[in-house]
Design an enzyme around this catalytic site. Structure first.
Site, short mmCIF file in Angstrom:
data_model
loop_
_atom_site.label_atom_id
_atom_site.label_comp_id
_atom_site.label_asym_id
_atom_site.label_seq_id
_atom_site.Cartn_x
_atom_site.Cartn_y
_atom_site.Cartn_z
N THR A 63 0.94 -1.20 0.03
CA THR A 63 -0.17 0.15 -0.04
C THR A 63 0.66 1.20 0.17
OG1 THR A 63 -1.49 -1.34 1.12
CG2 THR A 63 -1.88 1.17 1.26
N LEU B 150 -6.63 -8.45 0.59
CA LEU B 150 -6.69 -9.63 1.37
C LEU B 150 -6.87 -9.28 2.97
CD1 LEU B 150 -3.86 -10.30 3.25
CD2 LEU B 150 -3.29 -11.35 0.91
N ASN C 260 -10.02 1.14 1.97
CA ASN C 260 -9.88 1.02 3.46
C ASN C 260 -10.48 2.04 4.15
OD1 ASN C 260 -8.54 -1.34 3.33
ND2 ASN C 260 -6.60 -0.53 4.13
N GLY D 32 -8.92 -2.34 14.54
CA GLY D 32 -7.37 -2.31 14.90
C GLY D 32 -6.91 -2.86 13.69
N CYS E 109 -3.55 -2.16 9.11
CA CYS E 109 -3.95 -1.56 7.92
C CYS E 109 -4.93 -0.33 8.21
CB CYS E 109 -4.74 -2.69 7.02
SG CYS E 109 -3.80 -4.05 6.82
C1 UGA Z 1 -8.34 -4.80 6.11
C2 UGA Z 1 -9.08 -4.89 4.77
O1 UGA Z 1 -10.46 -5.41 4.92
C3 UGA Z 1 -8.45 -5.85 3.55
O2 UGA Z 1 -9.40 -5.45 2.46
C4 UGA Z 1 -7.20 -4.99 3.22
O3 UGA Z 1 -6.33 -5.61 2.31
C5 UGA Z 1 -6.23 -5.05 4.59
O4 UGA Z 1 -6.89 -4.25 5.50
C6 UGA Z 1 -5.04 -4.40 4.31
O5 UGA Z 1 -5.03 -2.95 3.84
O6 UGA Z 1 -4.18 -4.99 4.24
P1 UGA Z 1 -7.80 -6.39 7.88
O7 UGA Z 1 -7.20 -5.38 8.63
O8 UGA Z 1 -6.85 -7.77 7.71
O9 UGA Z 1 -8.20 -6.06 6.43
O10 UGA Z 1 -8.92 -6.97 8.63
P2 UGA Z 1 -10.61 -6.66 8.62
O11 UGA Z 1 -11.38 -7.98 8.58
O12 UGA Z 1 -11.21 -5.47 7.74
O13 UGA Z 1 -10.92 -6.07 10.19
C7 UGA Z 1 -10.09 -4.65 10.63
C8 UGA Z 1 -10.61 -4.47 11.97
O14 UGA Z 1 -12.04 -3.82 11.74
C9 UGA Z 1 -10.72 -5.39 12.66
O15 UGA Z 1 -10.35 -4.96 14.09
C10 UGA Z 1 -12.00 -5.80 13.03
O16 UGA Z 1 -12.46 -6.17 14.31
C11 UGA Z 1 -12.86 -4.55 13.01
N1 UGA Z 1 -14.37 -4.52 12.14
C12 UGA Z 1 -14.54 -4.87 11.10
C13 UGA Z 1 -15.31 -4.01 13.23
O17 UGA Z 1 -15.20 -3.58 13.99
N2 UGA Z 1 -16.58 -4.06 12.62
C14 UGA Z 1 -16.89 -4.72 11.26
O18 UGA Z 1 -18.09 -4.86 10.87
C15 UGA Z 1 -15.91 -5.26 10.61
#
Ligand code: UGA
Length: 443
Positions: free
Chosen positions: A121, A151, A206, A255, A258
């Protein structure tokens, strides 16, 4: 195709392995010799479901290789991926030191035409910078293509094989088309753009997802005050196809490595062109405050936290990963310790990483969820690991000093809680009020 991937972090290791599984010959390069040695033995440095099996299979079938030798890896490759980290600088901007070093290393090794694909990124304009660095060092021809990665940790292998779309930013059609052909086995949903738009798509995506989370968390905070249930509100909103149901789970905020990093970086990117990204600044602020609801609820119930024993279920920033970077648990535990509380912690896989970040004499490291609740004055669920959902709450209630449960991820249903005597707080659901009423009546 003969591919080389520079950087064996989440992005590099997962995408390299998946490209090998698709039949390409892939060499993954990293400067960290001990990491490469482990990967050559089939030992994976991160917890990611399905990855170990896939690395071992493709290594055994001689399609996937790990080395520290960047020169020969670049020389034999048609396409070189840059997948190194872009950690934040103190002002929020992305640190491009590793990207620039990778570009120089590639340029020095070049022995003919290559396509260089940036997966990391990177701020808008970085791919042009990479082009400049390489062309200053070598006379060989090359093209730079931007293919941002989408991902998620915890489902990285699945996401790589089933992307919603692939973005390919290129200056030349031929180079873009070659990279598109590499991704066509994964999806037909390929969006061809210029370099700058591809870079912006990653940050905008993001930032938008982070905005959805902060938005639903604010709705949850209002729901608590007006007696509505945010889980029902989110479900009702999500059926509207223009809104969509994903990323509307209220909780203690986002958290990980990313969203926090990329939201700050985009605010900075905007600031550099004298644009004040007010909306995104608020998203970040809301997220920062949201985790402290847990502390407020603990204080409302227990009064002073000094000398209290608090159990913590879940340390990773989300389930199915051992990653604790920017995990709300880090800040919550640090605050509890600062208030003089003792803290019992348990996470199925993230204990070691958490201990590395936060080792304190008042932390008691537990080997299971029940142990982390024994003699506690309150229990806080911070990560929604599936094993917590199956635990018999009546058993937990019996081993605690005071039956107080703060559910930071809305894991338990009203029915489950009503079978217990827990004083129960969740995020944006009115059931906590009912439980408290029940307890007052009982007393
Ligand atoms: C995120 C993006 O979803 C990916 O598409 C992207 O590739 C990645 O960042 C990156 O830039 O590398 P990631 O950080 O691995 O992925 O995880 P997520 O599933 O997106 O969750 C991020 C945070 O949001 C977590 O702390 C999760 O608990 C929180 N979250 C997610 C919520 O509080 N509520 C939700 O409805 C969804």
């Amino acid at each position: 195709m003969e591919l080389t991937v520079i950087g064996t972090g989440y992005v590099g290791l997962v995408s390299g392995t998946c490209f090998a599984e698709l039949g390409n010959r892939v060499t993954c390069v990293d400067k960290d010799a001990s990491k490469i040695e482990k990967l050559n033995q089939g030992i994976i440095p991160i917890y990611e479901p399905g990855l170990t099996e896939l690395v071992q299979k493709n290594s055994t079938e001689r399609r996937l290789f790990f080395t520290t030798d960047i020169i020969s890896s670049v020389q034999k490759a048609e396409v070189v991926f840059i997948a190194v980290g872009t950690p934040p600088l103190p002002n929020g901007e992305a640190n491009l030191q590793f990207i620039e070093q990778a570009a120089r290393d590639i340029a020095i090794a070049m022995n003919g035409y290559k396509i260089i694909v940036t997966k990391s990124t990177v701020p808008v304009g970085t791919n042009e910078k990479i082009k400049g660095i390489i062309s200053e060092i070598t006379n060989h021809s090359f093209d730079v293509v931007s293919v941002p990665e989408f991902l998620r940790e915890g489902s990285a292998v699945h996401d790589t094989f089933h992307p919603d779309r692939v973005i390919i930013g290129a200056e030349k059609i031929d180079a873009g088309e070659k990279i598109a052909s590499l991704h066509r086995p994964l999806t037909e949903q390929i969006v061809m753009t210029d370099l700058r738009s591809a870079e912006m798509i990653k940050y905008a995506s993001n930032a938008f997802l982070a905005t959805k989370i902060s938005f639903i968390n604010e709705i949850a905070n209002i729901c608590e005050k007006v007696g509505a249930d945010v889980t029902l509100v989110a479900r009702g909103m999500g059926y509207d196809q223009r809104i969509g149901s994903s990323f509307l789970q209220a909780g203690i905020g986002y958290g990980g490595s990313c969203f926090p990093k990329d939201t700050h970086a985009l605010i900075q990117i905007a600031g550099n062109v004298e644009y004040d990204f007010k909306l995104l600044k608020s998203v970040v602020e809301v997220n920062q405050l949201q985790r402290f609801n847990v502390i407020r609820q603990l204080r409302d119930t227990l009064g002073s936290l000094n000398g209290k024993m608090i159990g913590i279920w879940g340390l990773a920033f989300k389930p199915n990963t051992d990653d604790v970077r920017e995990s709300p648990a880090l800040e919550i535990v640090a605050y509890l310790l600062q208030q003089g509380a003792k803290v019992k912690v348990y996470d199925p896989v993230a204990m070691e990483n958490f201990r590395y970040e936060c080792n304190h004499e008042s932390i008691i490291w537990c080997s299971n969820a029940i142990e982390a609740s024994v003699d506690c004055d309150a229990l806080c669920l911070l990560t929604e690991w599936s094993e917590f959902k199956t635990i018999e709450l009546l058993q937990i209630e019996q081993v605690m000093r005071q039956a107080v449960l703060i559910d930071g991820r809305n894991v338990f249903s009203k029915e489950e809680i009503e079978r217990t005597n827990f004083t129960y707080y969740s995020v944006g659901r009115p059931i906590m009020n009912r439980i408290q009423t029940k307890m007052v009546t009982k007393a």
